[in-house]
Design a protein around this motif. Sequence first.
Motif, PDB file in Angstrom:
ATOM      1  N   CYS A 299       5.740  13.857  10.151  1.00  0.00           N
ATOM      2  CA  CYS A 299       4.452  14.555  10.110  1.00  0.00           C
ATOM      3  C   CYS A 299       3.422  13.707  10.844  1.00  0.00           C
ATOM      4  CB  CYS A 299       4.008  14.826   8.671  1.00  0.00           C
ATOM      5  SG  CYS A 299       3.597  13.352   7.739  1.00  0.00           S
ATOM      6  N   THR A 300       2.373  14.385  11.345  1.00  0.00           N
ATOM      7  CA  THR A 300       1.258  13.710  12.018  1.00  0.00           C
ATOM      8  C   THR A 300      -0.013  14.020  11.248  1.00  0.00           C
ATOM      9  OG1 THR A 300       2.357  13.920  14.149  1.00  0.00           O
ATOM     10  CG2 THR A 300      -0.012  13.466  14.165  1.00  0.00           C
ATOM     11  N   VAL A 301      -0.782  12.960  10.888  1.00  0.00           N
ATOM     12  CA  VAL A 301      -1.957  13.104  10.027  1.00  0.00           C
ATOM     13  C   VAL A 301      -3.166  12.540  10.753  1.00  0.00           C
ATOM     14  CG1 VAL A 301      -2.952  12.573   7.781  1.00  0.00           C
ATOM     15  CG2 VAL A 301      -0.485  12.899   7.997  1.00  0.00           C
ATOM     16  N   ALA A 302      -4.267  13.292  10.732  1.00  0.00           N
ATOM     17  CA  ALA A 302      -5.552  12.823  11.264  1.00  0.00           C
ATOM     18  C   ALA A 302      -6.544  12.735  10.119  1.00  0.00           C
ATOM     19  CB  ALA A 302      -6.054  13.755  12.349  1.00  0.00           C
ATOM     20  N   GLY A 303      -7.525  11.865  10.264  1.00  0.00           N
ATOM     21  CA  GLY A 303      -8.544  11.720   9.218  1.00  0.00           C
ATOM     22  C   GLY A 303      -9.239  10.368   9.328  1.00  0.00           C
ATOM     23  N   TRP A 304     -10.477  10.313   8.822  1.00  0.00           N
ATOM     24  CA  TRP A 304     -11.229   9.035   8.835  1.00  0.00           C
ATOM     25  C   TRP A 304     -12.002   8.909   7.527  1.00  0.00           C
ATOM     26  CZ3 TRP A 304     -10.709   5.000  11.911  1.00  0.00           C
ATOM     27  CH2 TRP A 304     -11.620   3.945  11.762  1.00  0.00           C
ATOM     28  N   PRO A 305     -11.889   7.831   6.837  1.00  0.00           N
ATOM     29  CA  PRO A 305     -11.038   6.663   7.076  1.00  0.00           C
ATOM     30  C   PRO A 305      -9.551   7.041   7.107  1.00  0.00           C
ATOM     31  CG  PRO A 305     -12.652   6.216   5.351  1.00  0.00           C
ATOM     32  CD  PRO A 305     -12.698   7.679   5.610  1.00  0.00           C
ATOM     33  N   LYS A 306      -8.751   6.110   7.573  1.00  0.00           N
ATOM     34  CA  LYS A 306      -7.329   6.379   7.752  1.00  0.00           C
ATOM     35  C   LYS A 306      -6.706   6.733   6.408  1.00  0.00           C
ATOM     36  CE  LYS A 306      -3.170   4.413   9.802  1.00  0.00           C
ATOM     37  NZ  LYS A 306      -2.581   3.226  10.475  1.00  0.00           N
ATOM     38  N   PRO A 307      -6.057   7.903   6.311  1.00  0.00           N
ATOM     39  CA  PRO A 307      -5.520   8.323   5.006  1.00  0.00           C
ATOM     40  C   PRO A 307      -4.331   7.463   4.574  1.00  0.00           C
ATOM     41  CG  PRO A 307      -5.726  10.176   6.533  1.00  0.00           C
ATOM     42  CD  PRO A 307      -5.862   8.929   7.337  1.00  0.00           C
ATOM     43  N   ARG A 308      -4.144   7.431   3.267  1.00  0.00           N
ATOM     44  CA  ARG A 308      -2.958   6.802   2.675  1.00  0.00           C
ATOM     45  C   ARG A 308      -1.893   7.883   2.479  1.00  0.00           C
ATOM     46  NH1 ARG A 308      -4.410   3.351  -2.499  1.00  0.00           N
ATOM     47  NH2 ARG A 308      -2.152   2.987  -2.276  1.00  0.00           N
ATOM     48  N   ILE A 309      -0.653   7.559   2.848  1.00  0.00           N
ATOM     49  CA  ILE A 309       0.450   8.522   2.839  1.00  0.00           C
ATOM     50  C   ILE A 309       1.396   8.210   1.680  1.00  0.00           C
ATOM     51  CG2 ILE A 309       2.328   9.572   4.160  1.00  0.00           C
ATOM     52  CD1 ILE A 309      -0.459  10.093   5.254  1.00  0.00           C
ATOM     53  N   ALA A 310       1.803   9.256   0.951  1.00  0.00           N
ATOM     54  CA  ALA A 310       2.795   9.106  -0.122  1.00  0.00           C
ATOM     55  C   ALA A 310       3.783  10.268  -0.041  1.00  0.00           C
ATOM     56  CB  ALA A 310       2.129   9.078  -1.497  1.00  0.00           C
ATOM     57  N   TRP A 311       5.063   9.966  -0.321  1.00  0.00           N
ATOM     58  CA  TRP A 311       6.121  10.979  -0.303  1.00  0.00           C
ATOM     59  C   TRP A 311       6.601  11.236  -1.734  1.00  0.00           C
ATOM     60  CZ3 TRP A 311       7.566  13.507   4.122  1.00  0.00           C
ATOM     61  CH2 TRP A 311       7.132  12.956   5.335  1.00  0.00           C
ATOM     62  N   TYR A 312       6.890  12.511  -2.041  1.00  0.00           N
ATOM     63  CA  TYR A 312       7.335  12.901  -3.375  1.00  0.00           C
ATOM     64  C   TYR A 312       8.602  13.740  -3.256  1.00  0.00           C
ATOM     65  CZ  TYR A 312       2.610  11.580  -4.853  1.00  0.00           C
ATOM     66  OH  TYR A 312       1.463  10.906  -5.099  1.00  0.00           O
TER      67      TYR A 312
END
Length: 1437
Positions: A179-192
């Motif tokens: 996946c590709t994620v945009a956002g500011w501040p840089k988002p934190r990624i978690a998988w479930y």
Amino acid sequence: MSGSIQVVRKQQHQQQHQQQHHLQVKQQQQQQHHYESSCYLSSRSSTEKGQEVVKLSPLPKRAKRTYLAMDKDKEVIGYVIPIFRARQEDVTEEGINYVAMRQLFAREAREAMEVRVEKKTRTVQIRESAERVELSRTIDEWAEFRKKMNPDSLTHPPELIVKPRGMTIWEGNTVKLYCTVAGWPKPRIAWYKNNVLIDAKARPEKYAAESNYNVHSLEIRNCDFLDTAQYRVSALNIKGEVSSVATIVVKRFQDGEEEGPLDPKPRESIYGFCPEYGVTFETSIIDKFEVAFGREGETMSLGCTVIVYPTVKKYQPDVVWYRNSVPLKPSKWVRTHWTGERATLTLVHLNKEDEGLYTLRVNTKSGFDTHSAYVFVRDANVELEGLPVAPLDVRCHDANKDYVVVTWKQPAVEGGSSILGYFIDRCEVGTHHWAQCNDTPVKYARFPVTGLVEGRSYVFRVRAVNRVGVSRASRVSDTVVAMDPSDRAPGPLAPWTGMIKFTEEDPTVGIVPGEPSDVVVTEATKSYVVLAWKPPIQRGHEGVMYYIEKCISGTDSWQRVNTGMPVKSPRFALFDLAEGKSYSFRVRCCNSAGVGEASVSTGEIIVGDKLDLPSAPSSPVAIRNTATSVVVIWGASKEATNLVGYYTECSVVGTDVWMPCNNKPVKQTRFVCHGLTSGEKYVFRVKAINAAGYSQNSSDSDAVVVQAAISVPGKPTGVTLLEAVRDYMVVGWTEPATDGGGAIRGYFVDYRTVKGNVVGKWHELNHQALTTTSYKVNINLKENVFYEFQVRAMNMAGVSKASVPSAPLECKEYTITVPGVPVGLRVQEVRDSSAVVLWDPPAFNGRTPVNGYYLDVKEASAGDEGWKAVHEKVNRNKYIKVTGLNGGTSYVFRARAQNLAGVGKASAVLGPVLAQTRPGTKEIYVDVDDDGIISMIFECSEMSEGSEFIWSKNYQAITDTSRLTIVQEKGRTRAIFNSPSLDDLGTYSCVRRGLNFIYILYINYIFLNALKHHDHKFPVIPFASQMAMELLEKGRVRFWTQVEKWTPACEVEYVFNDVIITQGKKYTMNFDKSTGIIEMFMDSLEVTDEGTFTFNLVDGKAKGTTSLVLIGDEFRALQKKSEFERAEWVRKQGPHFVEYLDFAVTQECDVLLKCKVRNVTNSGHLSSHREASHGKHDGDLTFNIGKISKSDVGIYEVYLSDDRGKDKSVFNLTDAGYQTVMNELFRVIANSSTEIKVLSTEHGIVLYSSVTYCHEELRVNWLHKDAKMAASERVKSGVTGDRLWLNINEPTEKDKGKYTMDIFDGKDGVKRVFELCGQAWDEAFEEFQRLNTIFLLKLKLLLFISLKSLNLTGNVWGDPLPEVSWTKNEKELVTDERYKLKFEHGKFASITISAVTRADSGKYALLVKNKYGTEAGEFTVSVYNPEDEENKEDKKD
């Protein structure tokens, strides 16, 4: 994106004059306060020594500005913020995005302020002036934009630019989600995974999570069936959160016949290079252990042979054994052994705790490989029938110096009655004395054991008890020490600091401790209550002990529970409490200084079980798996607190014996039940357990036959070219060796072009499955082009893998004259010494049609010189039975076709085929019953649901049922010959074919999960039987059903076509809550009653619905039946017929008409068409027609009537009715015939048989040596009275042989046989000769001159009735004074001659004639004068 960006200055034009250069620098200095940041960057990149300035292409002046940061591939990776500073000295380290944005502004500013010194016209000056004004306005806009460019205004919530996609993969593969994620501040990624956070660092061998340039990935390695789930990625920053879900489906597959499609498949390891040894280790596990069954007390060993390649000296793999995914450690119950080649696990003294899924994992430096199989442990035999079996999994919890909590699991089998409770025993380690801990059985599977000695070690065991007695003891628990955890495991000591500090005595010594806090009840059952609390803050150095007090609700009296000995731990178990009463509890602390104040009371606590029994699981679903196992899936219990697991039971249909499938509870809602009998039909049920006990049993599953589930077939083989022309080709192949358990339904063919070593892509040839093993390819093939072909087979489970591609085949026209190769070779009826080989004709016949075949055979191990012909002469059939084989030897076969031009090439080789009779093979046998019916019978014990028998004649499936009647029963088939004849000669065979259906298991599994969820949310009332309908007396209709479970509050709503109906004149309802039967009665069924009848049930939250649809032809048929039943009831209110008028034929051949009447009174009226013997009372009415003839043809009627009603019965004795009666009469006559007897007369030999009565229409045929006999002067047949005879005049040797009299009996005929040969012939012929001599001697005495009269009579038969005439010496006679001609009853023709004289001598003939022909009976009459004869003799003398 790169971590740094080079910022350089670009010059748009060459500096041709120094003056122009100075003018440009001056202009830049004047506007330095606007572009100081850009100039700073430019000066740095141009003044650094040794730095090469790279010239970039200038941006166009009117290019659209962008504020997005891009990487090298021009992909957007974020926003940028331009930074402006007033002084060069304030420059600090900047982020990459800021630098990129500032470069953009610097380049555009420099381009805008470049000035050229050249001669300009006024027009040019005006234009430049306008441009400067525009530049000034642009600068103002930039200044306004800079005011808004700050971090707070650029922040935005996360956004998923590219979402992860769901996939379907095979088990053992690796999958990666992106996946590709945009956002500011840089988002934190978690998988479930199924809403459970995935910790990739905790399981690095399974998961790997990466994040690069805002692209995030999750890698799942070595996927198995349990990895099928919904995976969710979540992105979070201060502005919000966004998530997306992707579904991963992991499919299992079957690669053999032993394992079912639902059994776990060993995962394919991914081997990697090992740099330590410089090799890549590959692991193979062979000689694997299978599903095993043991019994308690036995010893079991599991083992596998492990091959690690290549072999490295002094290197051994890591071998680990698992039970239910938990590593096993060596103990007195478990022993492991590794020899370097074989891994062995030994389970000593099996117990039910040892049941589970065992896995062998072999770890190498390059990867790992595993093998798993389930081990079942059955209960040991009980000493007394009905005793419960031992509990299992005894464990100790919460051990302290005062008590230990012992838990266990209930057994799967309760015995002859329900378990009443359990006894807990303890034994001090080092002794062999077991002491019972409780006097009365405890129902709860959890019990605190008190009275332990502090510091000593104990083990525990549990026994179950029911009404029959006490079970064996369970396996003992692990050793536990009666000691507080703090004393048993002291914490780490403080490090030595090098200083010794002296402190004064604690002033709290000698002070009474304070009160405990947070007194709560942690466990409460009807047998005991467990309290826990926190120690007081003020307690001194010597420690504290506790007193527990209780108070019955409603009183103020507090009683101390442990008066004799205070407890040391902040927990205590109280016994001897009255069930159902309310108590309050409090705690006091004490030490050497005294007893402290009481704690705050717990409040009122009611003594009783706080844990309810789990609810019954939802209905299980049984799915076929292997030949000895079934997969059972069920819905989880809706109300189950602290669930321990589930027990599964099975029962053979037709019995009431339930056997446990697992003796150790499983927590999954899916279980594979092994050890079942193949071919038997089973039902399954499930029950849940927790510490409180067992739930109710679930409803029984649908019956399932234990047999292997189908899988995709094997690959076809032998793809060859059968025929080729300029624009089409015919390819053939051999069917797969295995059909996967289901019939092959067709084939799919692919092709590709071949040019040298270059091959094209595969293309499909047919979209609909082919039913033959050959195919004509005519899709624009090009001449002299090479093609390759591959074939896939298909059955109900799916499409197989593609076959091995054929050799490159050239599309060119055949020029050979001999036929092509036979195709489709197959073998049947393999025995120790024979086999039947079949084939199909070649696709190419050559110049002339194929006229025969040759078959060759050789042993599989022999070379090409071992081929030999099976037969010398050409075989015109497409099959042959090969005999003379050696049992246990493998053979291969090939066939060749022949035409007038010669013998073609050999076919593809069939085999190897092992010449061995399969165990349990049975042959077809022929049976002839007492009625002479011939049938062939074949039995097969391996029949399964959906299988069928296929009969063949000469190895062609029988489709014409006029010759044979096929009857199929369970495991047996019978082929009955309808009318045996020579046409039925041939070779018959019977094969069994299975038509098994199991579709994609994953779809069923998902559906079942949805069903479980629906059942959990909306409970359903189970029905023991769905709504049914039956027709009652008076034409009433009863709709009924029965519920399986209900409460007294259950209510029923009766609905017809969505309209609620209530009890009234037409409807009557009843709900018997003692039996659960719901009924609704309707007095009659009318046209308006067509539709849907529904019972809606509501029982609390549970609901249930059952419906019955009566529409169309079904409703109309039911309505007619209802009207008929009502009319019948009305008819039976008055005099009526119980049995309508019918006929019977007596043994004397009299025809009787009879009926039976009821409810006839003396006042009633009875009449009939003819006189009949009857009375005005109930009973039988009969009418004796006597010997029936055509004059009796007609319609016979009987009437009944009185004031209550009337009835009528009719018997039609015409046409078909008359023929039926005559057939029955013929049967009685034929069966009354006696055996054929022989009688000798002076004229010849007479064969005759006597019957009770002979009717004129009876057909009798005589056969000699099975050939029908024709009437002649010498041989005549006829009837005289009750005798059927055949007269043979002047017999000769040719008349010897078998004689058959065929009497028509209405069906096939009754045959009587007599052998006129041997002694019977000698005696009859000798008697004939004797009587003939006597007749000639007496003839002279009987001659006469004149007689009063002579009568000649003949029997005549024909249809239509023939014309009769008499002739004398070929002249027709007419009736006159001397001749009287008669023809009576259409049968007897006679002539009477009055006053016989010598003139009456001559040749007489009786002529009969109808439209079908003419027949004559001739005889000679001679008249002699006895006196003249005497005178002649006297003269001679």
